[in-house]
Motif scaffolding. Structure first.
Motif, PDB file in Angstrom:
ATOM      1  N   UNK A   1       0.796  -1.221   0.000  1.00 11.13           N
ATOM      2  CA  UNK A   1       0.000   0.000   0.000  1.00 11.13           C
ATOM      3  C   UNK A   1       0.835   1.280   0.000  1.00 11.13           C
ATOM      4  N   UNK A   2       2.153   1.170   0.197  1.00 14.76           N
ATOM      5  CA  UNK A   2       2.964   2.387   0.054  1.00 14.76           C
ATOM      6  C   UNK A   2       2.831   2.958  -1.349  1.00 14.76           C
ATOM      7  N   UNK A   3       2.594   2.084  -2.333  1.00  9.93           N
ATOM      8  CA  UNK A   3       2.345   2.537  -3.712  1.00  9.93           C
ATOM      9  C   UNK A   3       0.879   2.382  -4.110  1.00  9.93           C
ATOM     10  N   UNK A   4       0.234   1.309  -3.632  1.00 13.67           N
ATOM     11  CA  UNK A   4      -1.153   1.033  -4.011  1.00 13.67           C
ATOM     12  C   UNK A   4      -2.122   1.735  -3.065  1.00 13.67           C
ATOM     13  N   UNK A   5      -2.121   3.058  -3.130  1.00  9.03           N
ATOM     14  CA  UNK A   5      -3.053   3.882  -2.357  1.00  9.03           C
ATOM     15  C   UNK A   5      -3.352   5.136  -3.161  1.00  9.03           C
ATOM     16  N   UNK A   6      -4.351   5.875  -2.725  1.00 10.13           N
ATOM     17  CA  UNK A   6      -4.791   7.054  -3.474  1.00 10.13           C
ATOM     18  C   UNK A   6      -3.638   8.038  -3.679  1.00 10.13           C
TER      19      UNK A   6
ATOM     20  N   UNK B   1       0.366   4.575   8.456  1.00 11.97           N
ATOM     21  CA  UNK B   1       0.199   6.021   8.361  1.00 11.97           C
ATOM     22  C   UNK B   1       1.289   6.570   7.454  1.00 11.97           C
ATOM     23  N   UNK B   2       0.893   7.304   6.430  1.00 10.52           N
ATOM     24  CA  UNK B   2       1.840   7.912   5.503  1.00 10.52           C
ATOM     25  C   UNK B   2       1.776   9.424   5.649  1.00 10.52           C
ATOM     26  N   UNK B   3       2.923  10.031   5.565  1.00 13.68           N
ATOM     27  CA  UNK B   3       2.992  11.480   5.727  1.00 13.68           C
ATOM     28  C   UNK B   3       2.235  12.170   4.606  1.00 13.68           C
ATOM     29  N   UNK B   4       1.376  13.101   4.995  1.00 14.27           N
ATOM     30  CA  UNK B   4       0.667  13.891   3.991  1.00 14.27           C
ATOM     31  C   UNK B   4       1.593  14.938   3.381  1.00 14.27           C
TER      32      UNK B   4
ATOM     33  N   UNK C   1       7.858   4.073  -3.433  1.00 14.15           N
ATOM     34  CA  UNK C   1       8.230   3.335  -2.240  1.00 14.15           C
ATOM     35  C   UNK C   1       9.581   3.672  -1.658  1.00 14.15           C
ATOM     36  N   UNK C   2      10.361   4.530  -2.327  1.00 16.36           N
ATOM     37  CA  UNK C   2      11.702   4.846  -1.843  1.00 16.36           C
ATOM     38  C   UNK C   2      11.639   5.887  -0.732  1.00 16.36           C
ATOM     39  N   UNK C   3      12.304   5.636   0.405  1.00 12.56           N
ATOM     40  CA  UNK C   3      12.303   6.625   1.491  1.00 12.56           C
ATOM     41  C   UNK C   3      13.270   7.763   1.177  1.00 12.56           C
ATOM     42  N   UNK C   4      13.107   8.922   1.820  1.00 12.14           N
ATOM     43  CA  UNK C   4      14.033  10.039   1.594  1.00 12.14           C
ATOM     44  C   UNK C   4      15.396   9.766   2.224  1.00 12.14           C
ATOM     45  N   UNK C   5      16.381  10.571   1.824  1.00 12.65           N
ATOM     46  CA  UNK C   5      17.708  10.487   2.417  1.00 12.65           C
ATOM     47  C   UNK C   5      17.639  10.949   3.868  1.00 12.65           C
ATOM     48  N   UNK C   6      18.178  10.125   4.773  1.00  8.45           N
ATOM     49  CA  UNK C   6      18.196  10.487   6.202  1.00  8.45           C
ATOM     50  C   UNK C   6      19.518   9.998   6.774  1.00  8.45           C
TER      51      UNK C   6
END
Length: 584
Positions: A228-233, A310-313, A396-401
């Motif tokens: 669902x990180x990709x398969x969501x609205x 929960x995904x960041x808006x 699906x790739x996270x940001x640089x941290x």
């Protein structure tokens, strides 16, 4: 997503008799399909509730019946192309008719599809997939071309431009219009049948839900963790998987992409390396999904549903210190076709060295942005430094941290190069993607993140060669730790491997990608950083396919050399490293 309920069937199907079969179930669909079969009249409602009959087009010299789905990527891409065929051939007595047999597509969604893609031919709803079953249709899009006597004369795809996971850069072979031309001219159709590719039609299930494996208890946790990180609205995936109703109708397609190892996207050979971001489904997860579908997909107890992720808006990274748009005005992505890499240079006006600890490339139009890479152009240079990637985005790739005193150093006067890869989805879009960065003071930095390269720019891939090998080597100039690897090729990329040779003679394969996919620019992050003593050699081996059998090959008749665009080639083994010892 809406589900078309059986209670709405009464007013929809007025008459139905196809292929001279009174009833054909899904299991017999394939056997019902065939050239030379007769199609008798049927009547279905269009997306506005108006009844439309095949007999309404009795004067048409040819009818192309095309099965479509509102969320299938190929059906979206071919919508405009079918409208073009309708415009060009209507004066010659040709009619295109779309049929939607997906149980997951509501009339509202069907109407939205028609408006969004400016469809100029009737699109009809086939509740209970009765018409699809009788005709033997299996996928969207899939075409049945009928002559004036309503006999099937061509069956298959519209053309060979698009397939599952690829888009040809060379001109498409227009199989449908070639068939139409031959039919209108009274000639035999040279290729009367081709393979239809696309999403499976979401058929109404004939299996009563049963068993202990349920969506709420067993399947939702898998989708939440893997999909669902990709398969969501709002994301790039073609359909959502965030609820039980979302999944209904996609089960056959889900099983197919899992069986083919297309989803979740992960191309590392499991025999080599252990990775923190390994996206593969376990065998247990595969078996649970398969069992659930075989048992009729029981929903289960709603109380068993896991807490949704929960995904960041807004920003996934901490609030950025600076934000940069890729350009002054948006880039227009066309509805269909192939879009070459787009490059935009931005001057951040940095008057002092910067130490970046977090960075995020954010797509504006997520439905068409496939990936973003933001490179550094060092001061006084006109070209990017491939060793300095500020941020990357892919689904699906996270940001640089960066933590523990590690930072990316960017020199004063540097510029930023946005490399944008767009994938049209059937509707034009205007994209203005951007980058956010967060800094730290130099006094907080102990180590600098280094980008290493095993790169070869001096190669020529012969025309027609289906297995051309290109090598490159990276040598550790100091003791360092390897964090990740990212193989990079373009459309002729076939396979990529990283092998390490330590100074003491030890050798091993760190990463093997036997089936490279240009569509997924994946970074493989080691579960545990690997220490590379000074003098360690990482040897990268890339294999290219410049033959006709490579469906994405723009032109197999020409040799290929290094170049910036996707129709040219690159051979880079990217590496992320940090020194073993503190630098500051």
């Amino acid at each position: 997503m809406g589900v078309y309920l059986m209670s709405r069937l009464g007013f929809v199907v007025l008459a139905l008799a196809l292929f001279h079969y009174s009833s054909v179930d899904a299991a017999d669909a394939k056997s019902a399909r065939g050239l030379g079969q007769s199609v008798e009249p049927f009547t279905l409602d269009n997306c506005y509730g108006k009844a439309v009959s095949l007999d309404d087009f009795s004067s048409s010299k040819a009818i192309a019946i095309v099965y479509l789905g509102t969320e299938c990527p190929l059906a979206k891409l071919y919508g405009p192309r079918l409208s073009k065929i309708q415009r060009e051939y209507s004066k010659r007595g040709v009619q295109v008719i779309g049929i939607n047999s997906n149980k997951q597509d509501s009339l509202t969604e069907l109407a939205a599809y028609v408006h969004r893609h400016e469809i100029n031919f009737p699109v009809l709803k086939d509740p209970g997939n009765r018409v699809a079953d009788a005709m033997g249709a299996e996928r969207t899009p899939e075409v049945f071309l009928l002559d004036q006597e309503r006999i099937v004369r061509y069956h298959g795809r519209i053309d060979d431009q698009y397939g599952v996971g690829y888009s040809k850069e060379r001109d498409a072979k227009p199989e449908l219009t070639l068939a139409i031309d031959s039919l209108l001219n009274g000639q035999a159709i040279e290729v009367p049948e081709t393979e239809a590719v696309g999403c499976y039609i979401g058929r109404a299930s004939e299996i009563a839900p049963s068993g202990d494996v349920t969506f709420t208890k067993d399947i939702a946790p898998i989708f939440n963790n893997r999909c669902v990180s990709c398969h969501r609205d709002g994301e790039i995936a073609p359909f959502t998987l965030t609820s039980y109703d979302d999944v209904l109708g996609w089960e056959d397609t889900i099983l197919e992409v899992i069986a083919d190892n297309r989803m979740p996207p992960w191309y590392a050979d499991p025999q080599h390396g252990t990775f923190a971001n390994d996206a593969r489904l376990s065998q247990k997860e595969r078996d649970l999904i398969s069992t659930w579908v075989d048992n009729g997909m029981p929903e289960g107890n709603p109380d068993d549903l896991p807490t949704p992720p929960v995904f960041a808006e807004g920003w996934q990274m901490p609030q950025p210190d600076e934000v940069f748009a890729m350009a002054e005005k948006p880039f227009t992505v066309p509805a269909e076709g192939v879009v070459d890499y787009q490059h935009f240079v931005v001057d951040p006006s940095w008057q002092e060295d910067k130490y970046i600890v977090a960075a995020e490339a954010r797509p504006d139009q997520r439905g068409v942005v496939h990936h973003i890479l933001v490179y550094v152009i060092p001061p006084g240079n006109k070209r990017r430094d491939f060793r300095q990637v500020v941020a990357g985005y892919a689904p699906g790739m996270p940001p640089l941290a960066l933590t523990d005193g590690v930072a990316l150093e960017v020199k004063a006067g540097s510029k930023l190069l946005f490399e944008m890869h767009y994938t049209p989805n059937g509707s034009p879009a205007n994209d203005l993607s951007y980058l956010g960065v967060q800094f730290t003071d130099k006094s907080n930095v102990r180590k600098r993140l280094r980008g290493g390269l095993a790169i070869n720019q001096r190669f020529e891939i012969p025309a027609g060669d289906d297995h051309h090998v290109v090598d490159a080597t990276y040598v550790a100039r100091r003791d360092e730790k390897l964090l990740s690897m990212t193989p990079h090729m373009h459309l002729r990329g076939k396979a990529f491997r990283y092998d390490v040779r330590f100074p003491d003679g030890r050798e091993e394969t760190l990463l093997n990608v036997p089936n490279y996919d240009f569509n997924w620019q994946l970074k493989y992050v080691l579960e545990e950083p690997l220490t590379l003593p000074k003098g360690t050699r990482i040897e990268c081996t890339a294999v290219f396919d410049n033959s006709e059998s490579n469906l994405t090959n723009p032109d197999p008749t020409k040799p290929v050399r290094w170049g910036e665009q996707s129709f040219e080639e690159m051979m880079i083994g990217f590496l992320d490293t940090v020194p073993v010892e503190d630098e500051f």
